[in-house]
Write a protein that holds these residues in place. Structure first.
Motif, PDB file in Angstrom:
ATOM      1  N   GLY A  11      36.679  12.821  57.236  1.00  0.00           N
ATOM      2  CA  GLY A  11      36.206  13.729  56.051  1.00  0.00           C
ATOM      3  C   GLY A  11      35.774  15.152  56.643  1.00  0.00           C
ATOM      4  N   TYR A  12      35.904  15.912  55.771  1.00  0.00           N
ATOM      5  CA  TYR A  12      35.242  17.513  56.237  1.00  0.00           C
ATOM      6  C   TYR A  12      34.665  17.948  55.186  1.00  0.00           C
ATOM      7  CZ  TYR A  12      38.848  19.897  53.781  1.00  0.00           C
ATOM      8  OH  TYR A  12      39.403  20.597  52.492  1.00  0.00           O
ATOM      9  N   SER A  13      33.568  19.015  55.565  1.00  0.00           N
ATOM     10  CA  SER A  13      32.816  19.808  54.545  1.00  0.00           C
ATOM     11  C   SER A  13      32.825  21.310  55.010  1.00  0.00           C
ATOM     12  CB  SER A  13      31.387  19.234  54.309  1.00  0.00           C
ATOM     13  OG  SER A  13      31.627  17.909  53.846  1.00  0.00           O
ATOM     14  N   ILE A  14      32.855  22.186  54.100  1.00  0.00           N
ATOM     15  CA  ILE A  14      32.864  23.571  54.537  1.00  0.00           C
ATOM     16  C   ILE A  14      31.743  24.288  53.679  1.00  0.00           C
ATOM     17  CG2 ILE A  14      34.683  24.468  53.232  1.00  0.00           C
ATOM     18  CD1 ILE A  14      35.189  26.337  55.582  1.00  0.00           C
ATOM     19  N   LYS A  15      30.929  24.971  54.154  1.00  0.00           N
ATOM     20  CA  LYS A  15      29.941  25.740  53.246  1.00  0.00           C
ATOM     21  C   LYS A  15      29.774  27.141  53.920  1.00  0.00           C
ATOM     22  CE  LYS A  15      26.994  21.961  51.839  1.00  0.00           C
ATOM     23  NZ  LYS A  15      25.786  21.266  51.627  1.00  0.00           N
ATOM     24  N   GLY A  16      29.550  28.099  52.756  1.00  0.00           N
ATOM     25  CA  GLY A  16      29.390  29.467  53.338  1.00  0.00           C
ATOM     26  C   GLY A  16      29.166  30.491  52.404  1.00  0.00           C
ATOM     27  N   ASN A  17      29.390  31.731  52.543  1.00  0.00           N
ATOM     28  CA  ASN A  17      29.352  32.770  51.295  1.00  0.00           C
ATOM     29  C   ASN A  17      30.451  34.013  51.738  1.00  0.00           C
ATOM     30  OD1 ASN A  17      26.501  32.411  50.072  1.00  0.00           O
ATOM     31  ND2 ASN A  17      26.326  31.994  52.447  1.00  0.00           N
ATOM     32  N   ILE A  18      30.786  34.515  50.698  1.00  0.00           N
ATOM     33  CA  ILE A  18      31.774  35.443  50.753  1.00  0.00           C
ATOM     34  C   ILE A  18      31.075  36.744  50.059  1.00  0.00           C
ATOM     35  CG2 ILE A  18      33.767  34.272  50.967  1.00  0.00           C
ATOM     36  CD1 ILE A  18      34.161  34.899  48.123  1.00  0.00           C
ATOM     37  N   ASP A  19      31.110  38.008  50.773  1.00  0.00           N
ATOM     38  CA  ASP A  19      30.804  39.193  50.231  1.00  0.00           C
ATOM     39  C   ASP A  19      31.980  39.830  49.517  1.00  0.00           C
ATOM     40  OD1 ASP A  19      28.364  38.666  50.961  1.00  0.00           O
ATOM     41  OD2 ASP A  19      28.216  40.137  52.583  1.00  0.00           O
ATOM     42  N   VAL A  20      31.831  40.121  48.149  1.00  0.00           N
ATOM     43  CA  VAL A  20      33.073  40.802  47.738  1.00  0.00           C
ATOM     44  C   VAL A  20      32.594  42.137  46.760  1.00  0.00           C
ATOM     45  CG1 VAL A  20      34.221  38.651  47.416  1.00  0.00           C
ATOM     46  CG2 VAL A  20      32.669  39.265  45.666  1.00  0.00           C
ATOM     47  N   ASP A  21      33.569  42.908  46.658  1.00  0.00           N
ATOM     48  CA  ASP A  21      33.427  43.974  45.501  1.00  0.00           C
ATOM     49  C   ASP A  21      34.177  43.536  44.347  1.00  0.00           C
ATOM     50  OD1 ASP A  21      32.191  46.017  47.301  1.00  0.00           O
ATOM     51  OD2 ASP A  21      33.987  46.573  48.194  1.00  0.00           O
ATOM     52  N   THR A  22      33.694  43.962  43.325  1.00  0.00           N
ATOM     53  CA  THR A  22      34.043  43.920  41.936  1.00  0.00           C
ATOM     54  C   THR A  22      33.918  45.007  41.089  1.00  0.00           C
ATOM     55  OG1 THR A  22      31.994  43.189  40.733  1.00  0.00           O
ATOM     56  CG2 THR A  22      32.897  41.437  41.995  1.00  0.00           C
ATOM     57  N   PRO A  23      34.651  45.065  39.988  1.00  0.00           N
ATOM     58  CA  PRO A  23      34.421  46.257  39.007  1.00  0.00           C
ATOM     59  C   PRO A  23      32.983  46.502  38.660  1.00  0.00           C
ATOM     60  CG  PRO A  23      36.391  44.993  38.349  1.00  0.00           C
ATOM     61  CD  PRO A  23      35.574  44.241  39.387  1.00  0.00           C
ATOM     62  N   PHE A  24      32.009  45.599  38.808  1.00  0.00           N
ATOM     63  CA  PHE A  24      30.576  45.538  38.312  1.00  0.00           C
ATOM     64  C   PHE A  24      29.799  45.608  39.593  1.00  0.00           C
ATOM     65  CE2 PHE A  24      33.356  42.807  35.853  1.00  0.00           C
ATOM     66  CZ  PHE A  24      33.061  43.275  34.447  1.00  0.00           C
ATOM     67  N   GLY A  25      30.204  46.004  40.830  1.00  0.00           N
ATOM     68  CA  GLY A  25      29.548  46.080  41.923  1.00  0.00           C
ATOM     69  C   GLY A  25      29.624  44.805  42.870  1.00  0.00           C
ATOM     70  N   SER A  26      28.739  44.970  43.839  1.00  0.00           N
ATOM     71  CA  SER A  26      28.801  44.092  45.132  1.00  0.00           C
ATOM     72  C   SER A  26      28.407  42.829  44.673  1.00  0.00           C
ATOM     73  CB  SER A  26      28.391  44.802  46.472  1.00  0.00           C
ATOM     74  OG  SER A  26      29.009  45.696  46.924  1.00  0.00           O
ATOM     75  N   MET A  27      28.929  41.531  45.242  1.00  0.00           N
ATOM     76  CA  MET A  27      28.371  40.564  44.945  1.00  0.00           C
ATOM     77  C   MET A  27      28.266  39.723  46.289  1.00  0.00           C
ATOM     78  SD  MET A  27      29.764  39.015  41.259  1.00  0.00           S
ATOM     79  CE  MET A  27      30.014  40.103  39.821  1.00  0.00           C
ATOM     80  N   LYS A  28      27.552  38.522  46.225  1.00  0.00           N
ATOM     81  CA  LYS A  28      27.591  37.767  47.310  1.00  0.00           C
ATOM     82  C   LYS A  28      27.652  35.998  46.783  1.00  0.00           C
ATOM     83  CE  LYS A  28      25.092  36.284  51.679  1.00  0.00           C
ATOM     84  NZ  LYS A  28      25.936  37.218  52.701  1.00  0.00           N
ATOM     85  N   LEU A  29      28.785  35.523  46.949  1.00  0.00           N
ATOM     86  CA  LEU A  29      29.002  34.148  46.017  1.00  0.00           C
ATOM     87  C   LEU A  29      29.134  33.397  47.025  1.00  0.00           C
ATOM     88  CD1 LEU A  29      31.819  35.748  43.645  1.00  0.00           C
ATOM     89  CD2 LEU A  29      29.452  35.306  43.068  1.00  0.00           C
ATOM     90  N   PRO A  30      28.545  32.045  46.863  1.00  0.00           N
ATOM     91  CA  PRO A  30      28.543  30.872  47.807  1.00  0.00           C
ATOM     92  C   PRO A  30      30.001  30.179  47.737  1.00  0.00           C
ATOM     93  CG  PRO A  30      27.566  30.215  45.566  1.00  0.00           C
ATOM     94  CD  PRO A  30      27.947  31.636  45.759  1.00  0.00           C
ATOM     95  N   ILE A  31      30.454  29.634  48.751  1.00  0.00           N
ATOM     96  CA  ILE A  31      31.750  28.813  48.868  1.00  0.00           C
ATOM     97  C   ILE A  31      31.226  27.449  49.315  1.00  0.00           C
ATOM     98  CG2 ILE A  31      33.225  30.602  49.026  1.00  0.00           C
ATOM     99  CD1 ILE A  31      33.578  30.208  51.989  1.00  0.00           C
ATOM    100  N   SER A  32      31.907  26.281  48.963  1.00  0.00           N
ATOM    101  CA  SER A  32      31.497  24.967  49.490  1.00  0.00           C
ATOM    102  C   SER A  32      32.614  24.230  49.020  1.00  0.00           C
ATOM    103  CB  SER A  32      30.231  24.617  48.991  1.00  0.00           C
ATOM    104  OG  SER A  32      30.243  24.166  47.620  1.00  0.00           O
ATOM    105  N   LYS A  33      32.879  23.187  50.033  1.00  0.00           N
ATOM    106  CA  LYS A  33      33.745  22.035  49.849  1.00  0.00           C
ATOM    107  C   LYS A  33      33.355  20.744  50.318  1.00  0.00           C
ATOM    108  CE  LYS A  33      37.700  19.915  48.775  1.00  0.00           C
ATOM    109  NZ  LYS A  33      38.116  19.475  47.489  1.00  0.00           N
ATOM    110  N   GLU A  34      33.043  19.690  49.631  1.00  0.00           N
ATOM    111  CA  GLU A  34      32.552  18.483  50.395  1.00  0.00           C
ATOM    112  C   GLU A  34      33.362  17.091  50.048  1.00  0.00           C
ATOM    113  OE1 GLU A  34      28.415  17.619  50.043  1.00  0.00           O
ATOM    114  OE2 GLU A  34      27.859  19.849  49.712  1.00  0.00           O
TER     115      GLU A  34
END
Length: 316
Positions: free
Chosen positions: A274-297
């Motif tokens: 089994g594996y798990s991954i967690k983190g964040n991505i910083d992205v640009d969008t038409p509405f401004g910058s966002m920091k969104l979480p990513i995770s898989k368990e």
């Protein structure tokens, strides 16, 4: 409308008291009318003599300085012009943000400041939009969607001669309800294998479930195999993830197998782990910058033999 050149007058009215005698009522009403006319005439003469006038206002912009999965901070810029030779106070600011006629958020800002004489100033109205409140109230508003909005603002000012005036304003636009991307480890390719140091490449798949593009700028992550952390890193990579689209990435990682326990041997034997991954991505969008979480368990991966590999070798 986005501006107000015809403000509504909030009258400091005189209420007429009822009188059983109709004649006296008419006389009384006539007297009040004459007084009002007199005051109005005097006001116009004073206005003409010393230059008093009605202020104007316009919504010049709506900004989103911060937005994430939980909330959006919105700032409404209102330009107020005061043509008068004296400062005028902003008594109250009432604001409302609605979508398709449904209230999203509203509020009141009392004693909002003063507009200088013969000047123009931009008044900033901060608004906080909580997504959980919206989604719990309006179940048809789904994460990942873009919804229309209308900002309504009432500026109440106190102007000499005129008294209290209400300047009504409106502005329309769109705002997102963000949704976190799905992440999956498609495979792990081992480029260098030894007990002291193993170099591998994670083949990640990111799925964008939003109705707007994400411009990936940075990724930070930590990955576990069989509940043991084998490493973390921060990667700067520029790529575009189309709306409702999928992007694939290759992430390098280095770890020490001897610190890693039985999970490695399970992979070598083909049992998978089994594996798990967690983190964040910083992205640009038409509405401004966002920091969104990513995770898989709860994912599973294994080390394959060469003859079991897919197209370009998968895991080696």
């Amino acid at each position: 409308m986005a501006s107000s050149d015809n403000p509504e007058v909030v009258e400091r009215g005189l209420k007429e008291k009822g009188n059983k005698d109709d004649d006296k009522s008419e006389e009384h009403g006539g007297f009040l009318d004459k007084v009002k006319d007199f005051i109005h005439d005097i006001g116009e003469k004073i206005e003409g003599a010393i230059g008093f006038g009605k202020p104007t206002a316009d919504v010049t912009g709506v900004h989103i300085p911060s937005i994430n999965l939980h909330k959006a901070e919105i700032v409404v810029d209102v330009l107020v012009s005061n043509p008068n030779p004296v400062p005028i106070p902003l008594v109250d600011i009432n604001y409302l943000i609605e979508s398709d006629g449904r209230k999203l958020v509203s509020g009141l800002i009392p004693d909002a400041g003063t507009i200088h004489a013969h000047g123009s100033e931009t008044v900033k109205i901060p608004v906080l939009l909580i997504y959980d409140d919206i989604k719990s109230t309006y179940h048809d508003i789904k994460p990942g969607s873009i919804i229309p909005y209308k900002v309504k603002v009432d500026l109440i000012v106190d102007v000499p001669i005129f008294g209290r005036l209400t300047l009504p304003l409106e502005k329309k636009g769109e705002i997102p309800v963000p949704y976190k991307p799905d992440v999956d480890v498609e495979k792990i390719r081992f480029d260098k294998f030894s007990f002291e140091e193993t170099v591998a490449t994670l083949h990640l798949k990111l799925e964008n479930k939003n109705e707007f593009d994400l411009g990936l700028k940075k990724l930070d992550y930590e990955i576990w195999l069989s509940d043991v952390s084998i490493g973390s890193a921060e990667l700067t990579e520029s790529t575009k993830i189309d709306k409702n689209g999928i992007s694939k990435m290759k992430i390098p990682i280095t770890f020490r197998p001897k610190d890693f326990g039985s999970a490695l041997w399970d992979m070598i034997r083909g049992r998978g782990t089994g594996y798990s991954i967690k983190g964040n991505i910083d992205v640009d969008t038409p509405f401004g910058s966002m920091k969104l979480p990513i995770s898989k368990e709860g994912g599973t991966t294994r080390l394959k033999k060469d003859d079991d590999d897919d197209d370009d070798g998968d895991e080696d």
